[in-house]
Design an enzyme around this catalytic site. Structure first.
Site, PDB file in Angstrom:
ATOM      1  N   ARG A   1       0.861  -1.326   0.083  1.00 60.01           N
ATOM      2  CA  ARG A   1       0.008  -0.073   0.047  1.00 60.01           C
ATOM      3  C   ARG A   1       0.961   1.197   0.033  1.00 60.01           C
ATOM      4  O   ARG A   1       1.345   1.706   0.930  1.00 60.01           O
ATOM      5  CB  ARG A   1      -0.847  -0.155   1.214  1.00 60.01           C
TER       6      ARG A   1
ATOM      7  N   LYS B   1      -3.416   6.129   9.032  1.00 58.60           N
ATOM      8  CA  LYS B   1      -3.992   6.372   7.609  1.00 58.60           C
ATOM      9  C   LYS B   1      -4.362   7.658   7.552  1.00 58.60           C
ATOM     10  O   LYS B   1      -4.953   8.074   8.673  1.00 58.60           O
ATOM     11  CB  LYS B   1      -5.114   5.341   7.718  1.00 58.60           C
TER      12      LYS B   1
ATOM     13  N   SER C   1     -12.673  -2.154   1.258  1.00 61.05           N
ATOM     14  CA  SER C   1     -13.044  -1.793   2.792  1.00 61.05           C
ATOM     15  C   SER C   1     -14.331  -1.186   3.064  1.00 61.05           C
ATOM     16  O   SER C   1     -14.837  -0.667   2.178  1.00 61.05           O
ATOM     17  CB  SER C   1     -12.091  -0.534   3.055  1.00 61.05           C
TER      18      SER C   1
HETATM   19  N1  3NM Z   1      -7.408   1.367   6.657  1.00 58.99           N
HETATM   20  P1  3NM Z   1      -2.621   0.320  12.022  1.00 58.99           P
HETATM   21  S1  3NM Z   1      -7.574   1.676   9.226  1.00 58.99           S
HETATM   22  C1  3NM Z   1      -5.022   0.992   5.869  1.00 58.99           C
HETATM   23  O1  3NM Z   1     -10.429   1.509   8.429  1.00 58.99           O
HETATM   24  C2  3NM Z   1      -6.145   1.038   7.033  1.00 58.99           C
HETATM   25  O2  3NM Z   1     -10.221   1.029   6.565  1.00 58.99           O
HETATM   26  C3  3NM Z   1      -8.322   1.332   7.576  1.00 58.99           C
HETATM   27  O3  3NM Z   1      -3.032   0.737  10.580  1.00 58.99           O
HETATM   28  C4  3NM Z   1      -9.782   1.265   7.618  1.00 58.99           C
HETATM   29  O4  3NM Z   1      -2.628  -0.948  12.050  1.00 58.99           O
HETATM   30  C5  3NM Z   1      -6.053   1.464   8.286  1.00 58.99           C
HETATM   31  O5  3NM Z   1      -1.205   0.803  12.184  1.00 58.99           O
HETATM   32  C6  3NM Z   1      -4.634   1.700   9.261  1.00 58.99           C
HETATM   33  O6  3NM Z   1      -3.640   0.980  12.830  1.00 58.99           O
HETATM   34  C7  3NM Z   1      -4.043   0.491   9.927  1.00 58.99           C
END
Ligand code: 3NM
Length: 213
Positions: free
Chosen positions: A44, A145, A115
């Site tokens: 990503r 994000k 998502s």
């Molecule tokens: N998508 P971490 S939250 C890439 O809610 C991504 O759709 C999300 O990173 C969504 O594990 C997210 O460091 C970030 O919190 C996840």
């Protein structure tokens, strides 16, 4: 590569922006993560990433060589051209990315993920044929994000997963100190960025995310 919900168990996501823009560090982290048992990987390159397309292709090729060695499916985030350039195993899109209908019509031979964040998005995803899995999140607060939505918490995860008719991964702010609550739900897997990019013990982190410790 054929999709199976088992592949969602520990779904690691990363790009150069998650490693201080250090591509060599990214490659080393992905190799360590594969060695220690991740079951899916998504490249990503987003948010603060500044890599030009040619560099993304070069990095993606290296990463795919590694994931292939471990039989880990290699998914590209929202870039059909990049996915085709490296013949990745699949593609993942968000609600504001390339339209899922376009992805399904042009990438039917690939693993396809979407998502979702609320009841409306899960209900809409339920009607999409050719979709392999959904992401549900963010479960907890996260800094990984840009423009991230508000955390939904475990109760909403349980409700959205019950509504979903596709396999699903929980994502967003999942770390060793809260993964137990996520593992207590029926969700098919756990997806993380920082729990793995920032770990200094890959084996322990990945086993814990799998519910083995
Ligand atoms: N998508 P971490 S939250 C890439 O809610 C991504 O759709 C999300 O990173 C969504 O594990 C997210 O460091 C970030 O919190 C996840």
């Amino acid at each position: 590569m054929h999709f199976s919900p088992e592949q969602l168990k520990v779904y690691f996501i990363a790009g150069s922006q998650n490693t201080n823009h250090d591509v060599d560090e990214l490659i080393s982290i992905v190799e360590n993560a594969c060695q220690n048992g991740i079951t899916m990987f998504q490249y990503r390159e987003k948010d603060s990433s500044t890599l030009p397309f040619a560099n993304k292709v070069a990095v993606a090729q290296k990463l795919k060589t590694i994931t292939n060695q471990y039989g880990v499916p290699f998914i590209i985030d929202d870039d059909i051209e990049l996915m085709r350039a490296v013949n990745a195993d699949g593609i993942h899109v968000g609600q504001d990315d390339t339209k899922i209908e376009q992805v399904i019509s042009t990438c039917s031979d690939k693993i396809i993920g979407l998502s979702t964040h609320d009841q409306n998005e899960v209900s809409a995803a339920n009607k999409i044929d050719g979709l392999d899995y959904i992401g549900i999140g963010p479960i907890f607060a996260t800094n990984s994000k840009a423009h991230v939505k508000e955390a939904i918490g475990i109760d909403s995860l349980v409700q959205l997963y019950a509504l979903a008719n596709h396999p699903a991964v929980a994502i967003g702010g999942i770390h060793l100190n809260n993964v137990h609550d996520v593992l207590s739900t029926d969700v098919d897997g756990i997806s993380v960025i920082s729990a793995i990019t920032k770990t200094n013990n890959f084996a322990k982190t990945i086993s814990t995310l799998k519910g083995e410790l």
